[in-house]
Design an enzyme around this catalytic site. Structure first.
Site, PDB file in Angstrom:
ATOM      1  N   CYS A   9       0.873  -1.158   0.000  1.00  0.00           N
ATOM      2  CA  CYS A   9       0.000   0.000   0.000  1.00  0.00           C
ATOM      3  C   CYS A   9       0.921   1.221   0.000  1.00  0.00           C
ATOM      4  O   CYS A   9       2.145   1.073  -0.017  1.00  0.00           O
ATOM      5  CB  CYS A   9      -0.898  -0.031   1.239  1.00  0.00           C
ATOM      6  SG  CYS A   9      -2.394   0.945   1.061  1.00  0.00           S
ATOM      7  N   CYS A  81      -4.052  -0.660  -2.750  1.00  0.00           N
ATOM      8  CA  CYS A  81      -4.514   0.699  -3.013  1.00  0.00           C
ATOM      9  C   CYS A  81      -4.052   1.087  -4.414  1.00  0.00           C
ATOM     10  O   CYS A  81      -3.025   0.610  -4.898  1.00  0.00           O
ATOM     11  CB  CYS A  81      -4.028   1.688  -1.961  1.00  0.00           C
ATOM     12  SG  CYS A  81      -2.275   2.068  -1.985  1.00  0.00           S
ATOM     13  N   CYS A  88       4.112   1.318  -7.595  1.00  0.00           N
ATOM     14  CA  CYS A  88       4.917   0.206  -7.116  1.00  0.00           C
ATOM     15  C   CYS A  88       6.062  -0.023  -8.090  1.00  0.00           C
ATOM     16  O   CYS A  88       5.845  -0.096  -9.294  1.00  0.00           O
ATOM     17  CB  CYS A  88       4.062  -1.054  -7.010  1.00  0.00           C
ATOM     18  SG  CYS A  88       4.986  -2.454  -6.381  1.00  0.00           S
TER      19      CYS A  88
END
Length: 138
Positions: A9, A81, A88
């Protein structure tokens, strides 16, 4: 040998912490869960811990950076999320990457009861969707 899952997240303070605790509690015989954030908040939200405790789960969470897990192999990397899914870093380790998103309960405005309800709903949704997904991989 247990399969390994990393839950990502942005802040690693709510959703990914709850997912880590729920996976380890519900699927701990077959899965070992870890959580991290792309921009760790440095704390675990008290309402996330309270929602877990209400479900009978004691979680000693720590907000961690995804960098701590570079070079480690995971069977699955799950982003919970949208921001983490978009930001990422490319996961260079072994493992399937999937996105199972949830609204951030920490951003809910309103009464204390409305905020609490958002954390409980998120906990229950994570249990159903993330734990359900992993259970289906076994």
């Amino acid at each position: 040998m247990k399969k390994r899952v990393l839950v990502l997240c942005t802040g690693n303070s709510c959703r990914s912490q709850m997912a880590e605790a729920l996976i380890n509690h519900d699927l701990g015989e077959r899965w070992q869960a870890f959580s991290a954030g792309t921009q760790p908040a440095g704390y675990v939200h008290p309402l996330a811990l309270k929602a877990l405790a209400e479900a009978g789960i004691v979680h000693e969470g720590e907000s961690k950076s995804v960098e701590q897990f570079y070079g480690q192999d995971f069977d699955v990397v799950i982003t919970v999320c949208d921001d983490a899914a978009e930001n990422c870093p490319v996961w260079l380790g072994r493992g399937k990457r999937v996105h199972i998103g949830f609204p951030d309960p920490a951003k809910v405005e309103g009464t204390d009861e409305e905020k609490w309800r958002a954390f409980v709903q998120t906990r229950d949704a994570i249990r159903e969707r993330v734990c359900g997904y992993l259970a289906g991989l076994e």
